[in-house]
Design a protein around this motif. Sequence first.
Motif, mmCIF file in Angstrom:
data_model
loop_
_atom_site.group_PDB
_atom_site.id
_atom_site.type_symbol
_atom_site.label_atom_id
_atom_site.label_comp_id
_atom_site.label_asym_id
_atom_site.label_seq_id
_atom_site.Cartn_x
_atom_site.Cartn_y
_atom_site.Cartn_z
ATOM 1 N N GLY A 15 0.840 -1.186 0.000
ATOM 2 C CA GLY A 15 0.000 0.000 0.000
ATOM 3 C C GLY A 15 0.873 1.234 0.000
ATOM 4 N N LEU A 16 0.693 2.081 0.982
ATOM 5 C CA LEU A 16 1.457 3.331 1.048
ATOM 6 C C LEU A 16 2.267 3.381 2.347
ATOM 7 N N THR A 62 -0.452 4.415 -7.604
ATOM 8 C CA THR A 62 0.773 4.284 -8.388
ATOM 9 C C THR A 62 1.531 5.611 -8.437
ATOM 10 N N LYS A 63 0.819 6.680 -8.656
ATOM 11 C CA LYS A 63 1.459 8.004 -8.706
ATOM 12 C C LYS A 63 2.167 8.322 -7.391
ATOM 13 N N THR A 64 1.491 8.078 -6.297
ATOM 14 C CA THR A 64 2.068 8.355 -4.979
ATOM 15 C C THR A 64 3.290 7.482 -4.709
ATOM 16 N N ASN A 65 3.192 6.191 -5.066
ATOM 17 C CA ASN A 65 4.317 5.285 -4.845
ATOM 18 C C ASN A 65 5.515 5.626 -5.719
ATOM 19 N N LEU A 66 5.261 6.075 -6.945
ATOM 20 C CA LEU A 66 6.370 6.486 -7.806
ATOM 21 C C LEU A 66 7.094 7.695 -7.221
ATOM 22 N N ARG A 71 11.895 9.753 -4.385
ATOM 23 C CA ARG A 71 12.482 10.419 -3.225
ATOM 24 C C ARG A 71 13.476 9.504 -2.511
ATOM 25 N N LEU A 72 13.088 8.246 -2.314
ATOM 26 C CA LEU A 72 13.969 7.318 -1.604
ATOM 27 C C LEU A 72 15.234 7.010 -2.405
ATOM 28 N N SER A 73 15.103 6.906 -3.724
ATOM 29 C CA SER A 73 16.265 6.642 -4.567
ATOM 30 C C SER A 73 17.299 7.755 -4.431
ATOM 31 N N ILE A 96 7.153 -2.512 -15.284
ATOM 32 C CA ILE A 96 8.217 -2.501 -14.288
ATOM 33 C C ILE A 96 8.927 -1.163 -14.412
ATOM 34 N N VAL A 97 9.123 -0.502 -13.295
ATOM 35 C CA VAL A 97 9.780 0.800 -13.307
ATOM 36 C C VAL A 97 11.179 0.680 -12.710
ATOM 37 N N LYS A 98 12.126 1.376 -13.329
ATOM 38 C CA LYS A 98 13.483 1.506 -12.782
ATOM 39 C C LYS A 98 13.676 2.957 -12.376
ATOM 40 N N VAL A 99 13.908 3.160 -11.108
ATOM 41 C CA VAL A 99 14.093 4.510 -10.576
ATOM 42 C C VAL A 99 15.515 4.637 -10.056
#
Length: 268
Positions: A15-16, A62-66, A71-73, A96-99
């Motif tokens: 979740g968040l 999804t927007k919030t998690n991205l 930020r964490l990256s 799949i996203v790579k950040v």
Amino acid sequence: MREINVGLLQLPTLGLNTTRLEFYLKKAKERDCKLLLFGEYVLNPFFKELQNFPKSMIKEQTKTNLELLKRLSKEFDITLVAPIIEVKANKFYKKIVKVSPKSISYYTQQLLINYNHWNEESFFSNPIEEIKEPMIFSVDGFKIAVMGGFELHFDKMWESIIKKRVDLVLLPTASTFESKNRWRELLKMRAFLNNCYILRANRVGEYKDEEHKWHFYGDSLFVNPDGIIDMRLEDRESMLIEPIRKDELEESRRGWKFVTALRKRGYI
């Protein structure tokens, strides 16, 4: 660099939960981890549950998690790779996203499960077209590929792995039922034939419907280039961090000579 630490998170749907992610990222940073992989359906609900959620809610999630991953990256100077659900034009897409601290990129899963009890292909709107190579990128001199867990089964997905001398393949999964041993054998075989590391992140948790109990059993694995499982997790929430080494890759490729045989024939 001749060696870097890479890792995975074995989690249920988050979740968040910002606090939990920050805790794990802090621990990963303390161990100088350069890359962290998430399992499938961790940042979003399991696809069977998606039918009961408004699309607007999943889109916002999804927007919030991205934003959180970005930020964490940056904060922890680590590349994060995670499956996400994109909602676009009122349709679901499995990606799949790579950040990384400096950029963000996406891979659209090409091959989806199409079983009667688990039909992602009919649920998601991912295009059905000619198969392309998986996402390939570099971290500190190591060449890394990422593909969807189901895509592991298809030889076509692996052609570019040996051709482009990929060092590490990332496989986020949501494996369940009685598939543990089959997955282990497949992962060992793929790592050995391609002389690469494989980092497989499976999720944990359960989902029940009228016909099945979906127990996601964990068993996330780190497999070396000789096809040996060096580390595995059990069936509870946890994190795995292991080093990948150039000398181990080079020794495996010299010893088995798969790359040499292909190069002589002009394949690579």
